[in-house]
Design a protein around this motif. Sequence first.
Motif, PDB file in Angstrom:
ATOM      1  N   SER A   1      -8.102  16.589   5.947  1.00  0.00           N
ATOM      2  CA  SER A   1      -9.079  16.199   4.925  1.00  0.00           C
ATOM      3  C   SER A   1     -10.160  17.255   4.742  1.00  0.00           C
ATOM      4  O   SER A   1     -10.804  17.298   3.694  1.00  0.00           O
ATOM      5  N   ARG A   2     -10.361  18.118   5.743  1.00  0.00           N
ATOM      6  CA  ARG A   2     -11.395  19.157   5.628  1.00  0.00           C
ATOM      7  C   ARG A   2     -11.041  20.164   4.539  1.00  0.00           C
ATOM      8  O   ARG A   2     -11.861  20.466   3.669  1.00  0.00           O
TER       9      ARG A   2
ATOM     10  N   PRO B   1     -22.640  17.004   4.434  1.00  0.00           N
ATOM     11  CA  PRO B   1     -22.731  16.929   5.907  1.00  0.00           C
ATOM     12  C   PRO B   1     -22.473  15.528   6.456  1.00  0.00           C
ATOM     13  O   PRO B   1     -21.917  15.391   7.556  1.00  0.00           O
ATOM     14  N   PHE B   2     -22.880  14.516   5.706  1.00  0.00           N
ATOM     15  CA  PHE B   2     -22.637  13.130   6.124  1.00  0.00           C
ATOM     16  C   PHE B   2     -21.134  12.850   6.191  1.00  0.00           C
ATOM     17  O   PHE B   2     -20.630  12.293   7.174  1.00  0.00           O
TER      18      PHE B   2
ATOM     19  N   ILE C   1     -18.363  11.973   9.435  1.00  0.00           N
ATOM     20  CA  ILE C   1     -17.370  10.894   9.452  1.00  0.00           C
ATOM     21  C   ILE C   1     -15.987  11.461   9.776  1.00  0.00           C
ATOM     22  O   ILE C   1     -15.231  10.883  10.576  1.00  0.00           O
ATOM     23  N   VAL C   2     -15.658  12.604   9.177  1.00  0.00           N
ATOM     24  CA  VAL C   2     -14.367  13.239   9.453  1.00  0.00           C
ATOM     25  C   VAL C   2     -14.307  13.704  10.911  1.00  0.00           C
ATOM     26  O   VAL C   2     -13.288  13.544  11.592  1.00  0.00           O
TER      27      VAL C   2
ATOM     28  N   ALA D   1     -10.395   9.907   5.790  1.00  0.00           N
ATOM     29  CA  ALA D   1     -10.543  10.686   7.021  1.00  0.00           C
ATOM     30  C   ALA D   1      -9.704  10.139   8.161  1.00  0.00           C
ATOM     31  O   ALA D   1      -9.070  10.891   8.913  1.00  0.00           O
ATOM     32  N   SER D   2      -9.671   8.821   8.306  1.00  0.00           N
ATOM     33  CA  SER D   2      -8.927   8.223   9.419  1.00  0.00           C
ATOM     34  C   SER D   2      -7.420   8.384   9.262  1.00  0.00           C
ATOM     35  O   SER D   2      -6.681   8.322  10.243  1.00  0.00           O
ATOM     36  N   VAL D   3      -6.963   8.611   8.029  1.00  0.00           N
ATOM     37  CA  VAL D   3      -5.527   8.761   7.775  1.00  0.00           C
ATOM     38  C   VAL D   3      -5.102  10.223   7.802  1.00  0.00           C
ATOM     39  O   VAL D   3      -4.124  10.600   8.442  1.00  0.00           O
ATOM     40  N   LEU D   4      -5.870  11.066   7.124  1.00  0.00           N
ATOM     41  CA  LEU D   4      -5.495  12.475   6.996  1.00  0.00           C
ATOM     42  C   LEU D   4      -5.957  13.326   8.164  1.00  0.00           C
ATOM     43  O   LEU D   4      -5.427  14.411   8.401  1.00  0.00           O
TER      44      LEU D   4
END
Length: 459
Positions: A40-41, A75-76, A80-81, A33-36
């Motif tokens: 990422s969704r 959902p968790f 984060i994303v 998530a932190s990179v894409l």
Amino acid sequence: MSTILTSSPTERNWRVPGWAAAILVLMLTATAASVLGGASRALFVLGCGGAGWYAWRQGPAVHLQAALILFSFAPFVRRIVDLSAGYDQLGLMLIGPLFAILAPVASLPKLLEERQLPARWIWPLGLVAVCVVYAGLLSLAQADWTNAASGPLKWLAPLLYAAVLMLSADRRELIDAATSAFVIILPVTGLYAIYQYVDPPDWDRYWMEFAPIISIGQPVPYGVRSFSTMNAPAVYASFTAAGLLLVAFSRRSWPALLLALPAGLGFLLSMYRTAWISLAVGLLFCLLFSQTRRRAGLILIGLGVAVVLAATLTPFGDVVADRLSSLSEGTQDGSAQERLQEFVTLWNLPDSSLFGTGFTITDVGAAGAMPVDGMIIACWLTMGIIVGGFCLAALFWAIGNALASAWADRSSEAVIVGALAAGALMQLPLANITSGENGFLFWTFAALLVPPAPREEAT
């Protein structure tokens, strides 16, 4: 209880189980998530569809386990994303599990040709499907493209998936598979719910600040109504109630029940009384049958002791005790008065919502917005009095099938699914049980009452 989260011996020798593919999609998305960022969704949605297709190739039982895992933790991962890429108002990633359960639907036409079911099993699903299409057309006529797409998807995907299971799967095998999945899911979500209540992580705090859900409490320690890894306290509590009921009556329940103890505490911290009532009704239903009476009585006693201990010996006991005491207020309770007012509001509309408004997404936190609680209000508002009435009748029909089958069959698995149906009957006036995660939960277990005809035909 079947071996926890396994596929057949042959499959284990050369391929990753379908449920493991679901976990891999969740872990990779959370890590990347932190990179894409926002990309990422979309990748997550595609990954869920791929995991669903892959799991279905290994059989309905493996696919059900993968679906339960995705619905429980998507959902968790979404939160984060969101923390990395910004809040997504549409909640695109929540579509991922729906794509996963749509993967088997491609085989539905062939299954309908190969197997004939009594009309009483098929008609409720067909009637609801027609009503959903009608509501989707209403949204389409208003050029509300987002709701015209998302509304039917959230209602139809769980229903079509249930139809596939009804035509292809064995009841005992699916119940064992679901129980095995919940043995893993319940302690994880329960422990996280407790941690979330005591000190909500950054991704939960961030999401709570933007989410238009006033029932989740405040993003501060001891101010959250625990929703654990899921999207709302109601969904988390409903899944936990179903999981606890399945685990409690499994063939090796006592070790599993010890693992589920954190889930019981997290269940109380959700503060969602509708699910509390649903679980109690399910256990009372089990008291009516000799196959489940003894264990149901012991579980009810154990739950009573656990509630007393939680209300007296924990640092959040006062909150739990106050919420429990509100059950005795009846129509004087604030939530009950709000629900009754919703009927008055709809009836006082110029046409009393005769034809419906189609699928809508309402920000209940906005001034003047009317909340939509329960299937009666949801069907009335969305489909109108006439079509909504047919939809409600079909839902009662499906629940009635489950209760009647449990009464006629009286096997332990039929009684368990009948207990889930009895709990759904209690939730129907108070919660939406046919859309998204709740729809998956309701329709999947409603489908398990069909006798395992494929196995009989093979003999």
